[in-house]
Design an enzyme around this catalytic site. Structure first.
Site, mmCIF file in Angstrom:
data_model
loop_
_atom_site.group_PDB
_atom_site.id
_atom_site.type_symbol
_atom_site.label_atom_id
_atom_site.label_comp_id
_atom_site.label_asym_id
_atom_site.label_seq_id
_atom_site.Cartn_x
_atom_site.Cartn_y
_atom_site.Cartn_z
ATOM 1 N N ASP A 198 0.864 -1.166 0.000
ATOM 2 C CA ASP A 198 0.000 0.000 0.000
ATOM 3 C C ASP A 198 0.909 1.227 0.000
ATOM 4 O O ASP A 198 2.098 1.131 0.344
ATOM 5 C CB ASP A 198 -0.885 -0.030 1.248
ATOM 6 N N ASP A 200 -0.227 5.103 0.817
ATOM 7 C CA ASP A 200 -0.509 6.107 1.844
ATOM 8 C C ASP A 200 -0.503 5.486 3.237
ATOM 9 O O ASP A 200 -1.165 4.475 3.482
ATOM 10 C CB ASP A 200 -1.859 6.765 1.582
#
Length: 413
Positions: A198, A200
């Site tokens: 991922d 953020d």
């Protein structure tokens, strides 16, 4: 025909070059068969074990010569006879499952290690070996604020309740401030080949859409939409469309400025350097935006980026997006797709993320790691890193500090 004897030899003392060579040469002269061997060195103190088989007619001579050789080398030696029954029982136990328990933190205390080993013992498991993966810690705890400590246990047996064991490990890591990983020691564990991240709040210490919203003067409105989504009043797709719409008119140069100032998570550069040199494929699978994913790709050398594409016309955001929204379900699909593209088994994949929308890919991957995540995400993922930077992933894979220092071309699992 002479009777066969099995003898276990334990050697301890100050380590020096040639100890193992000198002792095994004695066994070689009598054509003894070595059935098992293990050695460890802790702060230049040797612990060596040898289990050998020989004819009873020469066993006395072997032990006498080993005793003289140990005296000459300045080490202590102990002999223990092993019955055929005991040896055969030991061989049978080798068929049991093996597990790798990895504990990780800034510092590791005796209390933390005792708590972990108590759980292992309660599950009727036996610890075969213990190794430290990180370098030796400085004596002054204030010297290095970014210190890392990692110990790996190789454990043999079948847990009485695997789910309970995993739950106890997760509870313990939360209350005792350290990270823990439980993995079955299969061939896939030793040949991971694809790591998906991922972006953020995982690769970077911010949520880019919040940064864009502040620059567009709509920070509070975006936070309010996010809160509604968290309460379940609107789904992710709708909240995403509403938030992107609020960015209409924002100059593209703002995106460039934010990208150049992204707060990269501790350990990313070190981790990516090692993964690339070791031949791993890496991917960013993000509900954020491709502009920033591509920036990280160019900076750190990621192989793939899949994120949301913001529409830009005449140098400004239109408030719309292009293509399909990258949801949690889509992340899991992309993980499977990349495994197929790279021609690897899904068990050879790793996924790392912090949010609920990362759970589908964390549970799909061979190894799912929750990074600085909420308790629900950590509990579902089963493996978590919350105490150190993203390079903690390297220890869960099995890398040792001594083999991943800058400039090294050698790796050890």
């Amino acid at each position: 025909m002479s009777e066969t004897e099995l003898i276990l030899v334990n050697i301890s003392g100050s380590d020096r070059p040639g100890v193992t060579s000198a002792l095994t040469e004695v066994l070689a002269r009598y054509d003894a068969s070595i059935l098992d061997i293990g050695q460890a060195d802790i702060h230049h103190t040797l612990s060596l074990g040898l289990l050998f088989k020989t004819n009873a007619s020469v066993s006395g001579n072997i032990m006498k010569e080993l005793l003289f050789k140990a005296s000459e080398l300045g080490v202590q030696i102990k002999f223990t006879p092993v019955t055929r029954y005991d040896y055969e029982q030991w061989v049978k136990r080798q068929g049991k499952n093996r597990w790798i328990v990895t504990i990780l933190g800034r510092r590791l205390s005796a209390r933390q290690i005792a708590s972990v080993t108590n759980i292992i013992a309660a599950q009727k498991l036996n610890i075969d070996s213990i190794q430290r993966l990180t370098g030796r810690a400085p004596l002054d705890e204030d010297v290095e604020s970014k210190a890392r400590a990692c110990v790996e246990f190789s454990v043999r047996g079948n847990p009485t309740d695997l789910q309970q064991m995993q739950s106890e490990f997760m509870r313990l890591s939360a209350t005792e401030d350290f990270d823990i990983s439980l993995q079955e020691d299969t061939m896939y564990r030793r040949c991971r080949r694809l790591v998906c991240f991922d972006m953020d709040s995982t690769l970077i210490e911010t949520e880019v859409i919040d940064e864009l919203a502040v620059r567009a003067g709509v920070g509070d409105k975006v936070k309010e939409i996010t809160a509604r989504a968290m309460r379940g009043e609107i789904d992710f797709d709708e909240s995403f469309r509403e938030r992107v719409a609020l960015l209409q008119g924002l100059d593209e140069s703002v995106m460039r400025d934010i990208a150049e100032k992204l707060p990269v998570t501790e350990g990313v550069e070190r981790m990516m350097c090692v993964l690339k040199r070791a031949g791993f494929k890496t991917a960013i699978l993000s509900g954020g935006f491709t502009y920033f994913g591509n920036y990280l790709k160019n900076k750190f050398g990621f192989d793939y980026v899949y994120a949301n594409e913001l529409e830009i016309q005449d140098g400004r955001l239109t408030g719309r997006y292009l293509g399909e929204i990258i949801t949690g379900r889509r992340k899991a699909e992309l993980l499977r797709l990349l495994a197929q593209v790279e021609n690897i088994n899904i068990a050879q994949t790793i996924a790392v993320g912090d949010g609920a929308n990362d759970l589908p890919m964390l549970t799909t991957a061979g190894l799912g790691i929750a990074f600085h995540a909420k308790p629900k995400v950590k509990a579902t993922a089963g493996q978590s890193i919350s105490t150190i930077g993203l390079d903690g992933v390297l220890y869960f894979i099995g890398f040792k500090d001594s083999f991943i220092s800058d400039g090294s071309n050698t790796f050890n699992y």
